[in-house]
Design an enzyme around this catalytic site. Structure first.
Site, PDB file in Angstrom:
ATOM      1  N   ARG A 176     -17.930   1.521 -25.632  1.00  0.00           N
ATOM      2  CA  ARG A 176     -17.703   2.517 -26.697  1.00  0.00           C
ATOM      3  C   ARG A 176     -18.904   2.550 -27.638  1.00  0.00           C
ATOM      4  O   ARG A 176     -19.348   3.598 -28.071  1.00  0.00           O
ATOM      5  CB  ARG A 176     -16.422   2.185 -27.465  1.00  0.00           C
ATOM      6  N   ASP A 205     -16.407   2.043 -19.373  1.00  0.00           N
ATOM      7  CA  ASP A 205     -15.256   2.766 -19.923  1.00  0.00           C
ATOM      8  C   ASP A 205     -15.609   4.245 -19.961  1.00  0.00           C
ATOM      9  O   ASP A 205     -16.680   4.650 -19.472  1.00  0.00           O
ATOM     10  CB  ASP A 205     -14.873   2.213 -21.320  1.00  0.00           C
ATOM     11  N   HIS A 279      -9.942   4.838 -17.392  1.00  0.00           N
ATOM     12  CA  HIS A 279     -11.112   4.533 -18.239  1.00  0.00           C
ATOM     13  C   HIS A 279     -12.425   4.749 -17.480  1.00  0.00           C
ATOM     14  O   HIS A 279     -13.388   4.005 -17.693  1.00  0.00           O
ATOM     15  CB  HIS A 279     -11.025   3.094 -18.757  1.00  0.00           C
ATOM     16  N   GLU A 357      -3.844   1.447 -18.517  1.00  0.00           N
ATOM     17  CA  GLU A 357      -3.707   2.791 -19.090  1.00  0.00           C
ATOM     18  C   GLU A 357      -4.159   3.913 -18.160  1.00  0.00           C
ATOM     19  O   GLU A 357      -4.658   4.931 -18.630  1.00  0.00           O
ATOM     20  CB  GLU A 357      -4.498   2.869 -20.415  1.00  0.00           C
ATOM     21  N   TRP A 423      -1.729  -8.197 -22.163  1.00  0.00           N
ATOM     22  CA  TRP A 423      -2.129  -7.607 -23.452  1.00  0.00           C
ATOM     23  C   TRP A 423      -0.986  -6.866 -24.126  1.00  0.00           C
ATOM     24  O   TRP A 423      -0.899  -6.836 -25.344  1.00  0.00           O
ATOM     25  CB  TRP A 423      -3.348  -6.699 -23.272  1.00  0.00           C
ATOM     26  N   TYR A 448      -5.548  -8.821 -31.058  1.00  0.00           N
ATOM     27  CA  TYR A 448      -6.343  -7.584 -31.012  1.00  0.00           C
ATOM     28  C   TYR A 448      -7.159  -7.451 -32.289  1.00  0.00           C
ATOM     29  O   TYR A 448      -6.709  -6.941 -33.307  1.00  0.00           O
ATOM     30  CB  TYR A 448      -5.440  -6.377 -30.716  1.00  0.00           C
ATOM     31  N   ASP A 450      -9.559  -5.597 -32.916  1.00  0.00           N
ATOM     32  CA  ASP A 450     -10.029  -4.263 -33.316  1.00  0.00           C
ATOM     33  C   ASP A 450      -9.087  -3.677 -34.377  1.00  0.00           C
ATOM     34  O   ASP A 450      -9.433  -2.691 -35.020  1.00  0.00           O
ATOM     35  CB  ASP A 450     -10.126  -3.306 -32.120  1.00  0.00           C
ATOM     36  N   TRP A 494     -12.280  -4.256 -29.143  1.00  0.00           N
ATOM     37  CA  TRP A 494     -12.593  -2.899 -28.670  1.00  0.00           C
ATOM     38  C   TRP A 494     -13.445  -2.245 -29.745  1.00  0.00           C
ATOM     39  O   TRP A 494     -13.229  -2.470 -30.946  1.00  0.00           O
ATOM     40  CB  TRP A 494     -11.301  -2.115 -28.431  1.00  0.00           C
ATOM     41  N   GLU A 496     -14.397   1.229 -30.351  1.00  0.00           N
ATOM     42  CA  GLU A 496     -14.443   2.654 -30.688  1.00  0.00           C
ATOM     43  C   GLU A 496     -14.980   2.846 -32.111  1.00  0.00           C
ATOM     44  O   GLU A 496     -15.812   3.725 -32.363  1.00  0.00           O
ATOM     45  CB  GLU A 496     -13.046   3.279 -30.612  1.00  0.00           C
TER      46      GLU A 496
HETATM   47  C1  ACM Z   1      -6.167  -2.479 -23.347  1.00  0.00           C
HETATM   48  O1  ACM Z   1      -6.133  -2.782 -24.540  1.00  0.00           O
HETATM   49  N1  ACM Z   1      -6.090  -1.213 -22.978  1.00  0.00           N
HETATM   50  C2  ACM Z   1      -6.283  -3.492 -22.310  1.00  0.00           C
END
Ligand code: ACM
Length: 636
Positions: A176, A205, A279, A357, A423, A448, A450, A494, A496
């Site tokens: 990202r 991604d 992704h 996802e 996760w 997490y 992020d 993550w 983003e």
């Molecule tokens: C994830 O947070 N989509 C693995």
């Protein structure tokens, strides 16, 4: 109660208060992660002006000696290496007969007046023992500037220490936002201070393919570049064909070799992730024939415009098909080429292949996927993904590697040898461990990083929060799991909304300290209040090392309730010892303003609340400014 008992209680109270002040005093011991066993001894070790360090002959100590030398030399002392010499100031010793308590990563550390000894079965233990020794010295040992002439002391101790679990990881998403080789090294070096041993490298991604694949050059010619947008990710306008794609970058094979060695020298494995079949927009923008959707040849690397509709929950409804087509033979040829090079570049036995996802809606409509389902007698879309994962696992295994994926890969059934990263909470991991799949726990609610760590008024606005105190509750071996199959735990960053390395550090620390202690220290050594006090001490070390961290522990948690038409605002400090001052008159509060003591009523026409925290006379929190209209929206 008689007088004597009262007196005893007073003495006891005084003793307790002295003990708790002792915990705060600047030269008290603060180690993260907390060791298994620590016994304080009399006396101190004073770092002399001429330091000798003895190292075992013929052992690969990685960065251990260089780290000690660099830090000590930074104080102006001279440092000399000796081979296996008993008279050295600091002795690093590999045990001739194995100390069964320590395993492959444990160590013993003895700090005595005039002499420091680290012993371990394997070099990793020596590295961790040295990290602990450095933490016993004051914050100046971390200084980026030279501190010639300071005299540093460490308290005399005997430590026996080893990790709770064998997988202690942090994940960095470099898709990202791109981070240079030097920035990734810095991230890895910071991890190594806290005995992490896995760096999960999220390399691909929708927003960028970051790994050179020599047999598929378009992945980095096209897939590594996107239009640069500044602001809040997921709100951007779609890139137009004429906007320059000048944001991005990728790692060459030489870069990867350098990073693998750099991490290895710090006893860290690099876990590569190639995130498929979802992704995958950057791959599809590079090679549109990998999609089963018409019009994919117009797709571009995502630059932060919305492409998924999450309003109906998981799986998301995709507005663009960001999946590799599981019904397309070319996809398996593509994956074979990718995995061949990944397997050559990364020595770690697992390759993480994502699996999270993947939206269903394009596959449901695809004639190719329908034909595959008929031919293979698949009745659901998760079974289609399972078909993809099984074929992918054969490729991974054929290159001598093992497959790991996010917990979605469980859904259509997985092979017995595939490992899982849990996760979406802990339950998938618990179930998988019970069915004898190896599991790394990485549940959103604890790991997490992020997510926002403080109030939304001081953070980049993200849809969820993870306070330090919540991250500290992480237990990689949760109740109900088959502990034998839990490899360990990790936190995920993550990116983003993390556009540079300073923000990556801000998001990682101090939550990375909480996770480090959770994956290393035994449960009975975990203590939130003690950890919070240690964390504050580590802020001094981060300052000396110029590592960015979040001071969100000083910002109170704001909750709003409504009763009979009246709004009431509750401010809850996350740690002890804070005084909170507030204003509703739009001016900046200080410690001469009303001190918060009970929930606040919002004055009738007030338009904003400002909040500041102090420790005694020291302003310590960040001013929080929250519009009254926003406060009212917070009522649950
Ligand atoms: C994830 O947070 N989509 C693995």
């Amino acid at each position: 109660m008689n007088r004597l008992n009262k007196l005893n209680l007073t003495v006891l109270a005084l003793a307790i208060s002295l003990i708790s002040t002792a915990q705060q005093k600047p030269n008290a011991i603060a180690l993260i992660p907390e060791p298994v066993s620590l016994t304080e001894q009399n006396g101190v070790f004073v770092l002399p002006q001429n330091v000798t360090i003895s190292v075992p002959a013929k052992a690969d100590l990685g960065h251990t000696y260089a780290l000690l030398k660099e830090r000590i030399a930074n104080t102006g002392a001279t440092v000399q290496e000796q081979k296996e010499n008993a008279g050295a100031t600091i002795s690093l010793v590999l045990n001739k007969s194995r100390d069964s308590r320590l395993g492959d990563e444990g160590y013993t550390l003895s700090v005595a007046p005039g002499k420091v000894t680290v012993k371990a079965n394997k070099p990793a233990g020596l590295f961790y023992g040295v990290q602990t020794f450095l933490q016993l010295l004051p914050a100046q040992i971390e200084s980026v500037e030279r501190v010639d002439g300071v005299q540093l002391q460490a308290p005399a101790v005997e430590i026996v220490d080893y990790p709770k679990v064998g997988w202690r990881g942090l994940m960095l998403d470099v898709s990202r936002h791109f981070f240079t080789v030097d920035e990734v090294k810095r991230y890895i070096d910071n991890m190594s201070r806290f005995k992490y041993n896995m760096f999960h490298f999220h390399l691909t991604d929708d927003e960028g393919w970051r790994l050179q694949i020599k047999s598929l050059p378009r992945l980095t010619e096209v897939g590594a570049w996107r239009v640069n947008k500044v602001g809040l990710f997921n709100t951007f306008t779609p890139p137009t064909p004429d906007e320059p794609k000048n944001y991005g970058g990728y790692y060459t094979h030489e870069d990867i070799k350098e990073l693998v060695q750099y991490a290895k020298d710090r006893f860290i494995n690099i876990v590569p992730e190639i995130d498929v079949p979802g992704h995958s927009l950057a791959a599809i923008a590079s090679y549109p024939e990998l999609s089963c959707t018409e019009g994919a040849d117009k797709y571009q690397v995502r630059s932060g415009e919305p492409i998924m509709d999450w309003s109906h929950g998981a799986p998301p409804i995709a507005m663009m098909d960001n999946t590799l087509c599981p019904a397309n033979e070319k996809v398996y040829g593509f994956m074979d080429k990718v995995i061949t090079e990944v397997a050559q570049l990364f020595p770690f036995p697992y390759i993480h292949v994502g699996g999270d996802e993947a939206p269903h809606n394009f596959w449901e409509k695809s004639a190719q996927v329908k034909a595959l389902m008929k031919r293979e007698k698949l009745t659901t879309i998760p079974q289609v993904q399972a078909y993809f994962e099984k074929r992918l696992e054969k490729i991974v295994n054929a290159k001598g590697k093992k497959l790991m994926g996010w917990d979605e890969i469980l859904e259509g059934g997985i092979s017995p040898t595939a490992a899982l990263m849990s996760w979406r909470g802990e339950q998938h991991g618990i179930e998988a461990s019970k069915s004898k799949h190896y599991v790394v726990m990485s549940p959103t609610q604890f790991t997490y990083i992020d997510y926002m760590q403080g109030d939304i008024s001081t953070e980049v606005p993200i849809y969820a929060s993870l306070r330090l105190s919540q991250a500290y509750k992480f237990n990689p071996v949760p109740e109900g799991a088959n502990a034998e199959y839990i490899l360990g735990g990790q936190a995920n960053l993550w990116t983003e909304n993390v556009s540079n390395i300073r923000q990556a550090e801000y998001m990682t620390w101090p939550r990375g300290l909480a996770i480090a202690e959770s994956v290393w220290s035994p449960l009975d050594k975990k203590d939130w209040k003690k950890f919070a006090a240690k964390t504050e001490r580590f802020f001094d070390r981060f300052n000396a090392a110029e590592i960015k961290y979040s001071p969100a522990i000083y910002d109170p948690i704001v909750t709003v309730s409504k009763k009979e038409g009246e709004y009431s605002v509750t401010l809850t400090p996350e740690i002890d010892g804070l005084d909170i001052y507030t204003s509703f008159d739009n001016s900046a509060p200080d410690r001469f303003y009303p001190k918060y003591s009970r929930p606040l009523q919002i004055p009738k026409d007030a338009n904003e609340l400002r909040i500041i925290t102090y420790k005694g006379k020291k302003e310590i929190g960040r001013q929080m400014t929250i519009k009254v209209a926003d406060l009212k929206k917070r009522v649950k």
